[in-house]
Enzyme design. Structure first.
Site, PDB file in Angstrom:
ATOM      1  N   ASP A 229      42.959  23.637  23.873  1.00  0.00           N
ATOM      2  CA  ASP A 229      42.130  22.504  23.487  1.00  0.00           C
ATOM      3  C   ASP A 229      42.616  21.260  24.222  1.00  0.00           C
ATOM      4  OD1 ASP A 229      39.978  21.560  21.413  1.00  0.00           O
ATOM      5  OD2 ASP A 229      41.554  20.038  21.381  1.00  0.00           O
TER       6      ASP A 229
ATOM      7  N   GLU B 122      42.102  16.805  24.487  1.00  0.00           N
ATOM      8  CA  GLU B 122      41.519  15.535  24.084  1.00  0.00           C
ATOM      9  C   GLU B 122      41.226  14.764  25.359  1.00  0.00           C
ATOM     10  OE1 GLU B 122      40.614  14.998  21.078  1.00  0.00           O
ATOM     11  OE2 GLU B 122      41.651  16.750  20.251  1.00  0.00           O
TER      12      GLU B 122
ATOM     13  N   HIS C 288      41.173  16.823  15.940  1.00  0.00           N
ATOM     14  CA  HIS C 288      41.180  15.884  17.056  1.00  0.00           C
ATOM     15  C   HIS C 288      42.574  15.596  17.600  1.00  0.00           C
ATOM     16  CE1 HIS C 288      36.953  15.484  16.417  1.00  0.00           C
ATOM     17  NE2 HIS C 288      37.106  14.931  15.232  1.00  0.00           N
TER      18      HIS C 288
ATOM     19  N   ASP D 129      44.077  21.681  17.227  1.00  0.00           N
ATOM     20  CA  ASP D 129      42.767  22.310  17.413  1.00  0.00           C
ATOM     21  C   ASP D 129      42.893  23.656  18.117  1.00  0.00           C
ATOM     22  OD1 ASP D 129      41.480  20.294  16.115  1.00  0.00           O
ATOM     23  OD2 ASP D 129      40.708  19.312  17.912  1.00  0.00           O
TER      24      ASP D 129
END
Length: 250
Positions: free
Chosen positions: A9, A11, A146, A151
């Protein structure tokens, strides 16, 4: 069915792999369904973080300014991933950002992946939301949404839950694509990795004259931008220069 993979994952500063940048990477190495190792790092995007991103993630400008740039991370990430498939919730989104970063660094990045979002849409049709936080609540999976590593862990646990519920226990009979009941082949296909496709060309860095002209325009019109100019590509500088000239003049 895949039981050895890297759950991944990211961001990012926004939703466009072409315009936005990675600010955090989280990855989880899984072997035979069990977590073996994790990889987590912030990334310096060399630009200001949008307020909405800071609010959503809790990641601050100061923390990413101290972090390594993406080019410094790619080799270690490649070693961590190895030749394993990627797993994630809407994995093509994360793959597109990484593929662009690798290509711009002159490296290859070709992977297969498993998408827990696609699996959820097919096997959990009755649920009103297929967002990762909502699916975690449905299954009772602890999650700090988040943040990249959290995640990635959540996607791993979700995949294991989906596998437990729908792979090989007979509950998938009415869901087979071919129309046959108890079609093991259809379910195996759903839970198997597929080639991830995202086409991208290497972006040329901005030239010295391009940068000098942009900096001159910014100074002349007393403008500031949220991006470090020397981190911009040739096309980005050209596009921004044209926008400034069109709005403020030469």
């Amino acid at each position: 069915m895949e039981d050895c993979y890297v759950a991944l994952d990211l961001e990012t500063t926004g939703l466009s792999a072409k315009k936005d940048r990675i600010i955090e990477i989280g990855a989880v190495s899984v072997e035979n369904g069990e977590i073996r190792n994790t990889f987590s790092t912030l990334v310096n995007p060399r630009r200001q973080l949008p307020d909405c991103v800071v609010k959503m993630t809790g990641i601050t400008q100061k923390s990413v300014d101290r972090a390594p740039q993406i080019e410094e991370i790619l080799t270690d990430l490649s070693v961590f991933i190895g030749d394993r498939v990627l797993l994630g919730h809407q994995i093509l989104f994360d793959y597109s950002f990484l593929k662009r970063a690798y290509v711009n660094a002159g490296k290859t990045f070709e992977k297969r992946g498993i998408d827990t979002l696609k699996l959820s849409r097919k096997y959990l049709k009755d649920l009103p939301s297929k967002r990762l936080p909502d699916l975690c609540r449905y299954y009772g999976i602890p999650q700090r949404a988040h943040r990249a590593l959290e995640d990635a862990l959540a996607a791993h646990y979700l995949y294991q839950k989906l596998k437990e519920d729908f792979y090989g226990n007979g509950s998938f009979a009415a869901r087979s694509d071919c129309g046959e009941e108890n079609c093991v082949e259809c379910v195996e296909k759903d839970f198997s990795p597929r080639t991830l496709v995202y086409k991208v060309k290497k972006e040329s860095p901005a030239g010295k004259r391009q940068i000098e002209r942009l900096l001159s325009l910014l100074a002349r019109h007393k403008l500031s931008i949220p991006i470090e100019v020397d981190s911009m590509s040739k096309n980005e500088v050209s596009r921004l220069t044209d926008q400034i000239v069109a709005k403020y003049g030469r």
